[in-house]
Design an enzyme around this catalytic site. Structure first.
Site, PDB file in Angstrom:
ATOM      1  N   HIS A 177       4.696 -15.522  35.529  1.00  0.00           N
ATOM      2  CA  HIS A 177       6.269 -15.634  35.172  1.00  0.00           C
ATOM      3  C   HIS A 177       6.631 -17.054  34.434  1.00  0.00           C
ATOM      4  CE1 HIS A 177       7.140 -12.278  38.102  1.00  0.00           C
ATOM      5  NE2 HIS A 177       6.252 -12.800  38.809  1.00  0.00           N
ATOM      6  N   SER A 298       6.500 -31.164   8.707  1.00  0.00           N
ATOM      7  CA  SER A 298       8.011 -30.966   8.360  1.00  0.00           C
ATOM      8  C   SER A 298       8.461 -31.732   7.083  1.00  0.00           C
ATOM      9  CB  SER A 298       8.915 -31.263   9.630  1.00  0.00           C
ATOM     10  OG  SER A 298      10.147 -31.434   9.131  1.00  0.00           O
ATOM     11  N   LYS A 304       6.431 -34.561  12.843  1.00  0.00           N
ATOM     12  CA  LYS A 304       6.197 -33.290  13.196  1.00  0.00           C
ATOM     13  C   LYS A 304       4.746 -32.764  12.873  1.00  0.00           C
ATOM     14  CE  LYS A 304       8.569 -30.347  14.628  1.00  0.00           C
ATOM     15  NZ  LYS A 304       9.517 -29.224  14.532  1.00  0.00           N
ATOM     16  N   GLU A 311       1.939 -19.273  14.538  1.00  0.00           N
ATOM     17  CA  GLU A 311       3.341 -18.561  14.804  1.00  0.00           C
ATOM     18  C   GLU A 311       3.301 -17.650  13.744  1.00  0.00           C
ATOM     19  OE1 GLU A 311       6.800 -21.311  14.517  1.00  0.00           O
ATOM     20  OE2 GLU A 311       5.339 -23.074  14.531  1.00  0.00           O
ATOM     21  N   GLN A 343       1.216  10.887   0.645  1.00  0.00           N
ATOM     22  CA  GLN A 343       1.006   9.561  -0.071  1.00  0.00           C
ATOM     23  C   GLN A 343       1.506   8.209   0.502  1.00  0.00           C
ATOM     24  OE1 GLN A 343       0.961  10.177  -4.598  1.00  0.00           O
ATOM     25  NE2 GLN A 343       2.736   8.810  -4.492  1.00  0.00           N
TER      26      GLN A 343
HETATM   27  N1  ARG Z   1      -1.787  10.515  -4.861  1.00  0.00           N
HETATM   28  C1  ARG Z   1      -1.712  11.754  -3.952  1.00  0.00           C
HETATM   29  C2  ARG Z   1      -1.777  10.909  -2.301  1.00  0.00           C
HETATM   30  O1  ARG Z   1      -2.150   9.850  -2.159  1.00  0.00           O
HETATM   31  C3  ARG Z   1      -3.317  12.302  -4.050  1.00  0.00           C
HETATM   32  C4  ARG Z   1      -2.963  13.860  -3.733  1.00  0.00           C
HETATM   33  C5  ARG Z   1      -2.043  14.538  -4.410  1.00  0.00           C
HETATM   34  N2  ARG Z   1      -2.122  15.849  -4.106  1.00  0.00           N
HETATM   35  C6  ARG Z   1      -1.217  16.587  -4.701  1.00  0.00           C
HETATM   36  N3  ARG Z   1      -1.253  17.918  -4.369  1.00  0.00           N
HETATM   37  N4  ARG Z   1      -0.275  16.130  -5.391  1.00  0.00           N
HETATM   38  O2  ARG Z   1      -1.459  11.466  -1.746  1.00  0.00           O
END
Ligand code: ARG
Length: 486
Positions: A177, A298, A304, A311, A343
């Protein structure tokens, strides 16, 4: 190295089909997305970091196509030689592709096709970008965990073990605590973090194992009608296994989540030790001085010295957790198999991997150069009635008092001391103690010295020098064993 696509002014109009602006899929299209839309869909600025893995994957695939008779051995050899040449160009900083490409996979294929003509177009036989991107990302995670996170965690543990070894005589208050609880050895404290980082090592190892399965040859989602050899590409790429189900292989990103989870827990542990370094380096505590090279000044207050980097490591846990949450949310309820949503997996995982690598690096140096202040810690360990539990234990062990009753007696002693304005139990005389229980004697008085209190905690995992020595031996053995797993 590889240039980002130019960030030109938005062109909202769709563009008519134009023979000079062909893409890998433009055959079916009458108009193409505007540049702005195209840019929105592109992942090259992020996934260009996987160029090594993309080339490795393509080379393995080309060799396999040649060996299986899907392309001729000469064609395979030309593809491989040209891919190696692209690798050399990228490494030398002389890769200047002319094409706009959606992602790293398209960019390298476009470059190959420009150099080799129609032959370049044969590379993608029996493969889809869906298995290609999953392969690249798995290879990328494996490489980075092996080169960065796992060895850095070994370094951090080694630094902490070394610091524990050289601080076996330093006593400080342990806290619960945030109140002084019981005196402990600084080595006991440091070895607690060694345990956490040893478990982090195991988590990163598990994440690497999860990534160690080859999806290559799963093609888009259904596998392929070409007589490919998936075992061959997996072996060449150093994968330990081949994925069992093509649909799963192209849609699974749980191996990325495993890495993100390992990153999150590790960053959380880092934030805790950093929090203590921040507190301990304050004038109020004065337990530690960070080396000047791990602090800043600082701009207004000349006196300081701020623990900025501790941090910042603490603060960066926010973004790492955010990365984990981002991908969990992207993946939630996604129908099988590949969806473009996926993606969005790379930016968070690259960010988390970068952040943890940097943080581990910083902390290894910060701890290696930190100075712990023995006398400040010792003084703090005697103040605040930290011996109360030990005196209660004394009554239990020497006078057969039930622990609850002994606890009550010591509570009364502490209340008395506070009312008498005493800063510690050491400032009470034996007669004063005896007024609370006649069993108190000279032996009990000796327990008021934190060294004696610590020396009595000899149970397994405890803080007595003998128990800490055993912890040191175990921690060192575990470190040596883990080094072999790298
Ligand atoms: N740039 C795409 C990704 O990172 C690659 C795969 C794309 N495949 C597709 N069927 N469009 O996911």
């Amino acid at each position: 190295m590889i240039e980002e696509p130019p960030h030109s002014a938005p062109k909202l109009q769709a563009q008519p089909q134009n023979p000079t602006r062909k893409t890998a899929w433009s055959g079916r299209f009458e108009t193409l997305p505007s540049e702005e839309v195209e840019r929105f869909g592109a992942s090259l600025p992020v996934d260009k970091r996987m160029w090594r893995e993309d080339i490795d994957g393509s080379i393995a695939h080309a060799r396999m196509l040649g060996s299986c008779g899907i392309i001729t051995p000469e064609e395979a050899a030309s593809l491989i030689a040209e891919l190696e040449d692209i690798r050399t160009n990228i490494e030398a900083g002389t890769f200047t592709p002319k094409h706009r490409a959606e992602d790293i996979h398209m960019l390298i294929e476009a470059e190959l096709t420009q150099r080799l003509g129609d032959l370049g177009g044969r590379l993608h036989t029996g493969r889809s970008r869906n298995d290609q991107v999953a392969t690249d990302l798995r290879l990328h995670l494996k490489r980075r965990l092996t080169d960065e996170h796992l060895p850095l965690l070994l370094d951090l543990r080694a630094v902490l073990i070394e610091a524990a070894r050289s601080s076996k005589k330093i006593i400080l208050p342990g806290y619960t605590h945030m109140q002084r609880a019981q005196p402990i050895l600084l080595a006991h404290y440091l070895l607690a973090y060694v345990q956490m980082f040893a478990r982090d090592f195991t988590r990163f190892l598990a994440a690497r194992e999860a990534a160690d399965v080859s999806p290559l040859g799963s093609a888009a989602l259904a596998g392929t009608s070409y007589a490919i050899d998936r075992q061959m590409t997996a072996a060449e790429l150093g994968f330990s296994a081949v994925s069992v189900n093509a649909l799963d292989a192209v849609s699974d990103r749980d191996f990325v989540l495993d890495a993100l989870y390992a990153c999150s827990v590790c960053q959380m542990h880092l934030s805790r030790i950093c929090e203590e370094l921040v507190l301990w380096s304050s004038t109020e505590f004065g337990f530690v001085t960070l080396d000047d090279s791990y602090a800043t000044g600082s701009s207004i207050m000349p006196q300081k010295k701020n623990p900025d980097f501790a941090e910042l490591v603490r603060g960066k846990s926010g973004r790492v957790y955010g990365d984990l949450m981002a991908l969990l949310t992207v993946m939630k309820a996604l129908p099988l198999s590949y969806d473009k949503d996926m993606q969005e997996d790379k930016e968070p995982v690259f960010d988390a991997l970068d952040t943890v690598t940097d943080s581990l690096h910083i902390l290894v140096g910060m701890l290696d150069t930190a100075h712990f202040h023995k006398s400040r810690m010792r003084t703090a360990a005697t103040r605040g009635f930290a011996a109360a539990t030990d005196l209660a234990d004394f009554l239990v062990q020497q006078a057969g008092v039930p622990f609850r009753q002994a606890h009550e007696i010591m509570g009364n002693v502490v209340l008395y001391a506070i009312k008498q304005n005493r800063l510690s139990l050491e400032q009470l005389s034996l007669d004063e103690l005896r007024a609370f229980h006649p069993a108190f004697n000279q032996e009990a008085m000796e327990l008021l010295d934190p060294r004696a209190t610590v020396a009595h905690k000899t149970s397994e995992g405890a803080t007595a020098p003998v128990a800490v020595e055993a912890q040191l031996t175990k921690s060192q053995a575990c470190l040596e064993a883990d080094k072999k797993l790298l």
